[in-house]
Scaffold this motif. Structure first.
Motif, PDB file in Angstrom:
ATOM      1  N   LEU A  17      45.121  46.443  41.156  1.00  0.00           N
ATOM      2  CA  LEU A  17      45.422  45.620  39.983  1.00  0.00           C
ATOM      3  C   LEU A  17      45.520  46.427  38.699  1.00  0.00           C
ATOM      4  CD1 LEU A  17      43.033  42.569  40.607  1.00  0.00           C
ATOM      5  CD2 LEU A  17      45.338  42.952  41.465  1.00  0.00           C
TER       6      LEU A  17
ATOM      7  N   GLN B 106      38.324  47.686  32.282  1.00  0.00           N
ATOM      8  CA  GLN B 106      37.911  47.081  31.018  1.00  0.00           C
ATOM      9  C   GLN B 106      38.314  45.622  30.997  1.00  0.00           C
ATOM     10  OE1 GLN B 106      37.732  49.403  27.510  1.00  0.00           O
ATOM     11  NE2 GLN B 106      39.016  50.990  28.389  1.00  0.00           N
ATOM     12  N   TRP B 107      37.490  44.853  30.315  1.00  0.00           N
ATOM     13  CA  TRP B 107      37.737  43.411  30.215  1.00  0.00           C
ATOM     14  C   TRP B 107      38.140  43.079  28.788  1.00  0.00           C
ATOM     15  CZ3 TRP B 107      37.964  41.874  34.949  1.00  0.00           C
ATOM     16  CH2 TRP B 107      37.127  42.407  35.920  1.00  0.00           C
TER      17      TRP B 107
ATOM     18  N   GLU C  23      36.433  36.112  43.688  1.00  0.00           N
ATOM     19  CA  GLU C  23      37.876  35.943  43.861  1.00  0.00           C
ATOM     20  C   GLU C  23      38.427  36.913  44.911  1.00  0.00           C
ATOM     21  OE1 GLU C  23      39.261  34.156  39.559  1.00  0.00           O
ATOM     22  OE2 GLU C  23      39.680  36.264  39.967  1.00  0.00           O
TER      23      GLU C  23
ATOM     24  N   ASP D  78      39.786  34.127  47.013  1.00  0.00           N
ATOM     25  CA  ASP D  78      41.138  33.801  46.560  1.00  0.00           C
ATOM     26  C   ASP D  78      42.193  34.658  47.236  1.00  0.00           C
ATOM     27  OD1 ASP D  78      40.078  31.888  44.963  1.00  0.00           O
ATOM     28  OD2 ASP D  78      40.499  32.854  43.054  1.00  0.00           O
TER      29      ASP D  78
ATOM     30  N   SER E  27      33.265  33.635  31.551  1.00  0.00           N
ATOM     31  CA  SER E  27      33.043  34.646  32.585  1.00  0.00           C
ATOM     32  C   SER E  27      32.556  34.022  33.888  1.00  0.00           C
ATOM     33  CB  SER E  27      32.035  35.696  32.103  1.00  0.00           C
ATOM     34  OG  SER E  27      30.769  35.108  31.938  1.00  0.00           O
TER      35      SER E  27
ATOM     36  N   GLY F 127      34.118  31.533  35.096  1.00  0.00           N
ATOM     37  CA  GLY F 127      35.321  30.948  35.691  1.00  0.00           C
ATOM     38  C   GLY F 127      35.333  29.429  35.603  1.00  0.00           C
TER      39      GLY F 127
ATOM     40  N   GLN G 171      43.463  28.633  39.684  1.00  0.00           N
ATOM     41  CA  GLN G 171      44.534  29.391  40.333  1.00  0.00           C
ATOM     42  C   GLN G 171      43.939  30.604  41.055  1.00  0.00           C
ATOM     43  OE1 GLN G 171      47.952  28.462  40.142  1.00  0.00           O
ATOM     44  NE2 GLN G 171      46.897  26.613  39.474  1.00  0.00           N
ATOM     45  N   PRO G 172      44.594  31.053  42.118  1.00  0.00           N
ATOM     46  CA  PRO G 172      44.063  32.229  42.822  1.00  0.00           C
ATOM     47  C   PRO G 172      43.923  33.433  41.890  1.00  0.00           C
ATOM     48  CG  PRO G 172      45.773  31.186  44.117  1.00  0.00           C
ATOM     49  CD  PRO G 172      45.779  30.505  42.780  1.00  0.00           C
ATOM     50  N   MET G 173      42.765  34.007  41.881  1.00  0.00           N
ATOM     51  CA  MET G 173      42.436  35.189  41.086  1.00  0.00           C
ATOM     52  C   MET G 173      42.685  34.987  39.599  1.00  0.00           C
ATOM     53  SD  MET G 173      43.390  38.268  43.688  1.00  0.00           S
ATOM     54  CE  MET G 173      42.524  39.436  42.690  1.00  0.00           C
ATOM     55  N   GLU G 174      42.426  33.778  39.170  1.00  0.00           N
ATOM     56  CA  GLU G 174      42.643  33.424  37.760  1.00  0.00           C
ATOM     57  C   GLU G 174      41.727  34.218  36.827  1.00  0.00           C
ATOM     58  OE1 GLU G 174      42.772  29.136  36.863  1.00  0.00           O
ATOM     59  OE2 GLU G 174      41.343  29.563  35.269  1.00  0.00           O
ATOM     60  N   LEU G 175      40.469  34.340  37.223  1.00  0.00           N
ATOM     61  CA  LEU G 175      39.508  35.046  36.369  1.00  0.00           C
ATOM     62  C   LEU G 175      39.904  36.518  36.231  1.00  0.00           C
ATOM     63  CD1 LEU G 175      36.843  34.671  34.820  1.00  0.00           C
ATOM     64  CD2 LEU G 175      35.623  35.278  36.908  1.00  0.00           C
ATOM     65  N   SER G 176      40.288  37.133  37.345  1.00  0.00           N
ATOM     66  CA  SER G 176      40.697  38.544  37.306  1.00  0.00           C
ATOM     67  C   SER G 176      41.914  38.708  36.402  1.00  0.00           C
ATOM     68  CB  SER G 176      41.070  39.033  38.710  1.00  0.00           C
ATOM     69  OG  SER G 176      40.056  38.748  39.636  1.00  0.00           O
ATOM     70  N   ARG G 177      42.898  37.828  36.564  1.00  0.00           N
ATOM     71  CA  ARG G 177      44.158  37.998  35.830  1.00  0.00           C
ATOM     72  C   ARG G 177      44.005  37.742  34.337  1.00  0.00           C
ATOM     73  NH1 ARG G 177      48.996  35.794  39.727  1.00  0.00           N
ATOM     74  NH2 ARG G 177      47.633  34.730  41.166  1.00  0.00           N
TER      75      ARG G 177
ATOM     76  N   SER H 268      41.160  37.957  32.606  1.00  0.00           N
ATOM     77  CA  SER H 268      40.074  38.699  31.955  1.00  0.00           C
ATOM     78  C   SER H 268      40.306  40.196  31.877  1.00  0.00           C
ATOM     79  CB  SER H 268      38.750  38.463  32.704  1.00  0.00           C
ATOM     80  OG  SER H 268      38.460  37.111  32.804  1.00  0.00           O
ATOM     81  N   MET H 269      41.177  40.708  32.753  1.00  0.00           N
ATOM     82  CA  MET H 269      41.348  42.168  32.819  1.00  0.00           C
ATOM     83  C   MET H 269      42.201  42.707  31.692  1.00  0.00           C
ATOM     84  SD  MET H 269      42.209  43.616  36.565  1.00  0.00           S
ATOM     85  CE  MET H 269      42.741  45.226  35.996  1.00  0.00           C
ATOM     86  N   GLU H 270      41.794  43.849  31.204  1.00  0.00           N
ATOM     87  CA  GLU H 270      42.608  44.597  30.238  1.00  0.00           C
ATOM     88  C   GLU H 270      43.363  45.651  31.046  1.00  0.00           C
ATOM     89  OE1 GLU H 270      43.898  44.254  27.032  1.00  0.00           O
ATOM     90  OE2 GLU H 270      41.818  44.012  26.359  1.00  0.00           O
ATOM     91  N   GLY H 271      44.651  45.798  30.788  1.00  0.00           N
ATOM     92  CA  GLY H 271      45.397  46.857  31.481  1.00  0.00           C
ATOM     93  C   GLY H 271      45.759  46.523  32.911  1.00  0.00           C
ATOM     94  N   GLY H 272      46.008  45.234  33.178  1.00  0.00           N
ATOM     95  CA  GLY H 272      46.450  44.859  34.527  1.00  0.00           C
ATOM     96  C   GLY H 272      47.844  45.405  34.815  1.00  0.00           C
TER      97      GLY H 272
ATOM     98  N   PHE I 280      51.522  40.171  35.044  1.00  0.00           N
ATOM     99  CA  PHE I 280      50.217  40.090  35.711  1.00  0.00           C
ATOM    100  C   PHE I 280      49.778  38.633  35.892  1.00  0.00           C
ATOM    101  CE2 PHE I 280      45.572  41.238  35.847  1.00  0.00           C
ATOM    102  CZ  PHE I 280      45.668  42.049  36.961  1.00  0.00           C
TER     103      PHE I 280
END
Lengths: 299, 153
Positions: free
Chosen positions: A116, A125-126, A147, A151, B52, B54, B65-71, B73-77, B115
């Motif tokens: 990712l 980083q978040w 997830e 997920d 955080s 979710g 949504q699938p992997m919503e938190l990851s998508r 919340s992430m910086e630089g996806g 992303f």
């Protein structure tokens, strides 16, 4: 002083629905994992003992025996499984039902934070407010791990391997979100410090009532490639009864071979590239033991 | 989290959530007995603490949504890591209504980082189908965004 009802006194819902959403998350995770025959965590508590290399080789070894294998990299901040299983740069199918995992050339379904991130050398980083990361970061990363497990469209795998990062707290977080765990393999080395930390992980797993716990002793010896002399890498040899592992049984004993790390780091797990090496034979013995467990055989 | 109107000894009901976009959040609760309203205002750190997990205060307008938190919340996806269907529409097996995206709507979606683009497209399309709307254009997108609380999407 006024008598104000406590939270527990109040049964009426405020419709903030926070608890309901958390329960829904847990149910979604349980539903996703229910078709998977066997969930295996590869952990240690200690870093640098070879958990990821063993996970990658175990995954490839099991896949070569015809098992449907998935591997998820629970190490969000130091991911390596994507590289080791040669899926770096893979894209992920996106559907309402879940994100399709990457597929390794050896047939292993893989999810890793590495997939990712836009830059391989960038730290995770978040998007965050300027202060207070220590308050919410653990909660967020636990959610992201949930997830990675719940997920991802894993399908009906025979086994899902979970590569757990160092730190007994990480093992605890994983056990808190997983509805169940079939097997925990704890990777140790003959180092006194590692033994000390792994003993903590064993206790944690036992307190969590994990029924099947196995030890994998990595780097237990070194075979000289020139003369075949077997030597110990660590100077802390101990009698079995002196080890702090209690009744936990040894599932694997892996000799040190620098090619294991080098080859696996290049995305070519040694178990498949040099199956006759002593370390590969030792890994195959571990694969055999885990295969029996998946098939419901000897524990 | 519960809010109690002390005068009435009544648990207040959730009314609405507002996200102004500066990291803060306002959640309004009302006493069903005296109709008094209070707003809970959170600073960015407190808002992050809740997000955080979710979860969303007041519940979700759209399913997670699938992997919503990851998508989100992430910086630089990584761009283009999630494969968006070529047809421009996500899969919606079994739904009788298909939604056509106008070029303007597609153009606006192109401004969303890839992303999260697939996820956002799916949310808009689901909303349109649920509301019997067969064409997605910028005006409809604005309406959906307001109703769904999709600030920043």
């Amino acid at each position: 002083m006024r008598k104000i009802r406590t939270y527990q006194d109040v049964s009426h819902s405020t419709e903030s629905e926070l608890l309901e959403q958390v329960i829904e998350q847990q149910e979604r995770l349980a539903d996703r994992l229910s078709p998977i025959k066997c969930l295996v965590a590869i952990a240690s508590g200690k870093g640098g003992v070879g958990k990821s290399a063993i996970t990658a080789n175990l995954a490839v070894g099991l896949a070569s025996r015809g098992f449907k294998v998935g591997a998820t990299d629970a190490d969000l901040n130091g991911p390596s499984l994507g590289r080791m299983l040669n899926v770096s740069g893979a894209t992920l199918g996106d559907s309402a039902d879940g994100v399709a995992p990457a597929k390794s050339p050896t047939g292993v379904s893989v999810m890793s934070m590495e997939l990712l991130q836009s830059e391989a050398d960038a730290p995770l980083q978040w998007r965050e407010p300027s202060l207070g990361g220590f308050i919410w970061q653990s909660s967020l990363e636990t959610g992201v791990l949930r997830e990675f497990l719940g997920d991802v469209a894993w399908g009906d795998l025979d086994v899902l391997l979970i590569d757990v990062p160092p730190g007994t707290d990480k093992i605890k977080r994983l056990l808190e979100i997983l509805p169940s765990l079939d097997l925990m393999l704890l990777v140790t080395t003959p180092s006194e410090t590692t033994r000390f930390v792994v003993a903590k992980s064993i206790r944690l797993a036992q307190e969590a009532r994990i029924e099947n716990i196995g030890l994998v002793e990595n780097m237990e010896s070194h075979v000289c490639p020139s003369c075949g002399h077997v030597s110990k890498l660590f100077g802390t040899e101990a009698n079995e009864e002196e080890l702090p592992y209690g009744t936990v049984s040894l599932w694997g004993s892996i000799p040190f071979d620098p090619r294991l790390g080098a080859s696996t780091d290049e995305g070519r797990p040694l178990i498949s590239t040099d199956p006759t090496a002593a370390v590969s034979i030792a890994l195959q013995a571990l694969v055999e033991r885990v295969s029996e467990h998946i098939n419901g055989g000897a524990q | 989290m519960k809010f109690l109107c002390i005068s009435c000894d009544t648990v207040m009901d959730f009314v609405e959530r507002q996200i102004p976009g500066d990291g803060t959040l306002a959640a309004v609760f009302e006493c069903g007995s005296c109709n008094k309203e209070v707003a809970m205002l959170t600073n960015p750190m407190e808002t992050q603490l809740v997000s955080s997990m979710g979860v969303k205060i007041g519940g979700r307008e759209v399913p997670a949504q699938p992997m919503e938190l990851s998508r989100t919340s992430m910086e630089g996806g990584k761009e283009e890591v999630f494969e968006v269907p070529e047809s421009g529409l996500p899969e919606h097996q079994g739904h009788p209504l298909s939604v056509t995206w106008t070029p303007e709507a597609v153009g606006r979606l192109d401004n969303v980082p890839s992303f999260v683009r697939g996820m956002v497209k799916r949310i808009y399309t689901d909303w349109a189908q649920q509301n019997g709307i067969s064409e997605m254009n910028p005006v409809i997108m604005d309406r959906a965004r307001t109703e769904l609380g999709l600030e920043g999407m």
